[in-house]
Design a protein around this motif. Sequence first.
Motif, PDB file in Angstrom:
ATOM      1  N   SER A 294       0.811  -1.221   0.000  1.00 22.97           N
ATOM      2  CA  SER A 294       0.000   0.000   0.000  1.00 22.97           C
ATOM      3  C   SER A 294       0.842   1.268   0.000  1.00 22.97           C
ATOM      4  O   SER A 294       0.468   2.279  -0.606  1.00 22.97           O
ATOM      5  N   SER A 297       1.820   3.385  -3.215  1.00 24.63           N
ATOM      6  CA  SER A 297       0.953   4.343  -3.906  1.00 24.63           C
ATOM      7  C   SER A 297       1.515   5.751  -3.843  1.00 24.63           C
ATOM      8  O   SER A 297       1.210   6.584  -4.702  1.00 24.63           O
ATOM      9  N   CYS A 302      -2.216   6.007  -6.749  1.00 24.22           N
ATOM     10  CA  CYS A 302      -3.304   5.150  -6.262  1.00 24.22           C
ATOM     11  C   CYS A 302      -3.883   4.274  -7.370  1.00 24.22           C
ATOM     12  O   CYS A 302      -4.205   3.105  -7.156  1.00 24.22           O
ATOM     13  N   GLN A 359      -6.450   1.986  -0.903  1.00 18.97           N
ATOM     14  CA  GLN A 359      -6.421   2.966  -1.988  1.00 18.97           C
ATOM     15  C   GLN A 359      -7.692   3.815  -2.023  1.00 18.97           C
ATOM     16  O   GLN A 359      -7.651   4.981  -2.418  1.00 18.97           O
TER      17      GLN A 359
END
Length: 461
Positions: A294, A297, A302, A359
């Motif tokens: 994650s 991003s 994203c 996201q």
Amino acid sequence: MAGGEAAPLLTPGSTPARTRWSAIIAVSVAFFMLFLAFNSLQNYATSLLPGSLGSESLSVLYVSVCVFVFTAPHIAKRLGEKRTMVLGSVSYLIYMGSTIHPIRAIVLIAAVIIGFGAAILWVSVGSYITKASHPSELGRTNGMFWGIFQASGIVGNLFAYFIFEHLDGSASLFLALTAAGGVGVLILFFIPSEKTTIGTREGDDEANEGPEPSVNDVAPATPAEHLTVWQEVQKVFDILLTNRLLALGYLIIFTGLEMAFRSGEFPQLLPQKSIGMVLAFAGLGEVVGALGLSSLSDRVGCTALLWLASLTHAASMVLAIMLKNSGLPGPGPEWLGVSWIAYMASFGFGLSDALFNTQCYALIGKMFAPEHAVRAFTGFQLFQNIGSAGGYYLGVPLPMHGDKGSLGQVWIQLFLLVTGTLLYTWADLRYGRRPPTTPDVRHEIDGASLDPHPTNTSSST
């Protein structure tokens, strides 16, 4: 506060960093224990509760969350974060306890109660961790909380797997899980109150020494809002009707639908004795997605990770269809009584779920200014729980498992996934690249009558 000033995130004080970090760790461990129990029970409920009671009760649970989520901020302000967390966590014990010797009416009533508890629990824990954190620590504290919390998916399912064959039926399993959840509730009883955890870190005073700030450097105090529950509901709906959040609505509803499928329908494609081990791989995927991927991003954007999540989920669904069509134990090679594709599908479902949620959170944070963020995330919870309620309900008329199983759920997911991914990409390109605090963006959002005290009071005809 006097003069109607809003309370700051952290007040000057001498709360030691050790005290605040101990409080955050205690909350993290409490949630780990509570959801080690509840998520494991949720995964078994559709398989072990009589008839369709498991799917029906979980559907009722998420419908009630949709109703009560609007009251959560009001209750948290009244009781304080610690008391609200304790109250919310007790509701989980009520539901888990009702499954030990299930009586249909009692289980469904308990599902409504836990829906209320879930709504207030998640609002209060976010506020508690924020108050216990210095602004420069928010990333670390939230990351630690979510890392410990998501690990419950691994440990809980392994716990259920290894003790299942040694217990005398589902009642013993649900009793053991309820007891484990009780440990989490007990920990919450003894955490310090939010008033104790508010303060500056040790050494902040020295670190902040420097020239006296000028008047222009100090943010003006803003009047605190005192809203009724109905006024708060209206403001949330104002946010919901903005193009920014509506564009994410399809994908957010999908995240609820896929979560319900993973924990409700997918386990029914597996042998009962293998459910815990297979779903432990979903927990592993959650941790890898949340902690390992994650953060990328920030570098790749994203949308890139969202597309990775969509492709991973689609591949996992193909594996689940293969498992359904081949019948148990599935195409070889096998491990612990079930095909390898079950483990791969489970890991993929967990990984994609973590990326979908993180996201969505990241893009909402980019698109909405801080004063609008709480209501935007309330909208997120509403959309997601609508999807979860629908997902558990679909397991009744459109089951994927069994001789009469169909792919109806798959086609519904595919529609929402494709539509949601495309709209997310559009929203990121259109709204995610502009700071939400610029005057034009504020005007765009505030145009939805978010300001209860508009400065322009002149009337026009």
